[in-house]
Design an enzyme around this catalytic site. Structure first.
Site, PDB file in Angstrom:
ATOM      1  N   GLN A  60     -14.166   2.362   1.343  1.00 57.57           N
ATOM      2  CA  GLN A  60     -13.705   2.073  -0.004  1.00 57.57           C
ATOM      3  C   GLN A  60     -13.409   3.169  -0.856  1.00 57.57           C
ATOM      4  O   GLN A  60     -14.167   4.166  -0.944  1.00 57.57           O
ATOM      5  CB  GLN A  60     -14.535   1.280  -0.788  1.00 57.57           C
ATOM      6  CG  GLN A  60     -13.966   0.447  -1.776  1.00 57.57           C
ATOM      7  CD  GLN A  60     -14.720  -0.655  -2.602  1.00 57.57           C
ATOM      8  OE1 GLN A  60     -15.930  -0.781  -2.288  1.00 57.57           O
ATOM      9  NE2 GLN A  60     -14.362  -1.101  -3.737  1.00 57.57           N
ATOM     10  N   HIS A 117     -10.354  -5.153  -3.204  1.00 53.65           N
ATOM     11  CA  HIS A 117      -9.207  -5.453  -2.828  1.00 53.65           C
ATOM     12  C   HIS A 117      -9.168  -5.995  -1.349  1.00 53.65           C
ATOM     13  O   HIS A 117     -10.073  -5.278  -0.748  1.00 53.65           O
ATOM     14  CB  HIS A 117      -8.232  -4.251  -3.023  1.00 53.65           C
ATOM     15  CG  HIS A 117      -8.696  -3.059  -2.577  1.00 53.65           C
ATOM     16  ND1 HIS A 117      -9.815  -2.216  -3.225  1.00 53.65           N
ATOM     17  CD2 HIS A 117      -8.404  -2.330  -1.429  1.00 53.65           C
ATOM     18  CE1 HIS A 117      -9.998  -0.979  -2.480  1.00 53.65           C
ATOM     19  NE2 HIS A 117      -9.258  -1.059  -1.229  1.00 53.65           N
ATOM     20  N   ASP A 142       0.691  -1.392  -0.001  1.00 54.09           N
ATOM     21  CA  ASP A 142       0.064  -0.204  -0.001  1.00 54.09           C
ATOM     22  C   ASP A 142       0.893   1.219  -0.038  1.00 54.09           C
ATOM     23  O   ASP A 142       2.089   1.285   0.669  1.00 54.09           O
ATOM     24  CB  ASP A 142      -0.916  -0.017   1.203  1.00 54.09           C
ATOM     25  CG  ASP A 142      -2.162   1.021   1.058  1.00 54.09           C
ATOM     26  OD1 ASP A 142      -3.336   0.513   1.176  1.00 54.09           O
ATOM     27  OD2 ASP A 142      -1.900   2.309   1.117  1.00 54.09           O
ATOM     28  N   VAL A 144     -11.051   2.836  -3.599  1.00 56.85           N
ATOM     29  CA  VAL A 144     -10.496   2.587  -5.154  1.00 56.85           C
ATOM     30  C   VAL A 144     -11.769   1.293  -5.541  1.00 56.85           C
ATOM     31  O   VAL A 144     -11.787   0.416  -4.740  1.00 56.85           O
ATOM     32  CB  VAL A 144      -9.149   2.069  -4.981  1.00 56.85           C
ATOM     33  CG1 VAL A 144      -8.979   1.452  -6.614  1.00 56.85           C
ATOM     34  CG2 VAL A 144      -8.199   2.984  -4.592  1.00 56.85           C
ATOM     35  N   ASN A 200     -12.966  -3.025   2.616  1.00 53.75           N
ATOM     36  CA  ASN A 200     -13.943  -2.154   2.753  1.00 53.75           C
ATOM     37  C   ASN A 200     -14.970  -2.146   1.540  1.00 53.75           C
ATOM     38  O   ASN A 200     -14.408  -2.247   0.263  1.00 53.75           O
ATOM     39  CB  ASN A 200     -12.959  -0.408   2.613  1.00 53.75           C
ATOM     40  CG  ASN A 200     -12.263  -0.648   3.865  1.00 53.75           C
ATOM     41  OD1 ASN A 200     -12.439  -0.989   4.962  1.00 53.75           O
ATOM     42  ND2 ASN A 200     -11.190   0.081   3.565  1.00 53.75           N
TER      43      ASN A 200
HETATM   44  P1  AMP Z   1      -9.639   1.676   0.287  1.00 57.19           P
HETATM   45  O1  AMP Z   1      -9.728   2.779   0.907  1.00 57.19           O
HETATM   46  O2  AMP Z   1     -10.015   0.314   1.051  1.00 57.19           O
HETATM   47  O3  AMP Z   1     -10.498   1.418  -1.150  1.00 57.19           O
HETATM   48  O4  AMP Z   1      -8.123   1.252   0.034  1.00 57.19           O
HETATM   49  C1  AMP Z   1      -7.408   1.711  -1.035  1.00 57.19           C
HETATM   50  C2  AMP Z   1      -5.892   1.691  -0.728  1.00 57.19           C
HETATM   51  O5  AMP Z   1      -5.310   1.891  -2.016  1.00 57.19           O
HETATM   52  C3  AMP Z   1      -5.503   2.737   0.252  1.00 57.19           C
HETATM   53  O6  AMP Z   1      -4.859   2.111   1.496  1.00 57.19           O
HETATM   54  C4  AMP Z   1      -4.365   3.556  -0.710  1.00 57.19           C
HETATM   55  O7  AMP Z   1      -3.326   3.674   0.387  1.00 57.19           O
HETATM   56  C5  AMP Z   1      -3.873   2.578  -1.530  1.00 57.19           C
HETATM   57  N1  AMP Z   1      -3.460   2.996  -2.796  1.00 57.19           N
HETATM   58  C6  AMP Z   1      -4.113   3.888  -3.520  1.00 57.19           C
HETATM   59  N2  AMP Z   1      -3.299   4.223  -4.757  1.00 57.19           N
HETATM   60  C7  AMP Z   1      -2.287   3.268  -4.376  1.00 57.19           C
HETATM   61  C8  AMP Z   1      -1.151   2.914  -5.365  1.00 57.19           C
HETATM   62  N3  AMP Z   1      -0.892   3.936  -6.654  1.00 57.19           N
HETATM   63  N4  AMP Z   1      -0.207   2.028  -5.078  1.00 57.19           N
HETATM   64  C9  AMP Z   1      -0.570   1.392  -4.034  1.00 57.19           C
HETATM   65  N5  AMP Z   1      -1.525   1.674  -2.896  1.00 57.19           N
HETATM   66  C10 AMP Z   1      -2.392   2.655  -3.465  1.00 57.19           C
END
Ligand code: AMP
Length: 113
Positions: A93, A99, A31, A95, A86
């Site tokens: 969430q 995941h 992450d 993204v 999430n």
């Molecule tokens: P969520 O909030 O559950 O959707 O988690 C998304 C996660 O993706 C967060 O913990 C971010 O820090 C992580 N994230 C976003 N962009 C990137 C990236 N380019 N590389 C690695 N992690 C990322």
């Protein structure tokens, strides 16, 4: 058509990631904003928007992600960890490509905020 997510771009190799593990069904990488000494994301290669969009035919993928979490823990040399998915904006969430977070390497509080 729905816009590509950052994880879709990572899967295509269009943006870099710190890869930890990869197989035919999933990719795991660090992450970018780690919340603990170990914070790895496991994503399916198949685009599934969120857990609530998963279908019965995704059963193998979903089970696989959970088993890969144990591989990640072994790779990262942690005995105990938390897995988080999430689902939806109010649940955190950000993204919209399914995941699984694997978080560990420190003591974790419960319940989460
Ligand atoms: P969520 O909030 O559950 O959707 O988690 C998304 C996660 O993706 C967060 O913990 C971010 O820090 C992580 N994230 C976003 N962009 C990137 C990236 N380019 N590389 C690695 N992690 C990322």
């Amino acid at each position: 058509m729905e816009e590509e997510t950052i994880f879709g771009k990572i899967l295509k190799g269009e943006i870099p990631c710190e890869e930890i593990y990869s197989d035919e069904l999933c990719l795991a990488f660090k992450d970018i904003e780690p919340q603990a000494p170990v914070h790895i994301l496991i994503i399916p290669r198949k685009k599934i928007r969120s857990l609530k969009d998963a279908k019965i035919e995704d059963q193998e993928i979903l089970g696989h992600l959970l088993l890969v979490a144990s591989k990640i823990a072994a790779i990262e040399k942690i005995e105990e960890w938390r897995t988080i998915i999430n689902t939806g904006e109010t649940a955190g969430q950000t993204v919209f490509h399914l995941h699984l977070h694997v978080i560990g390497g420190r003591s974790l509080k419960w319940p989460p905020g």
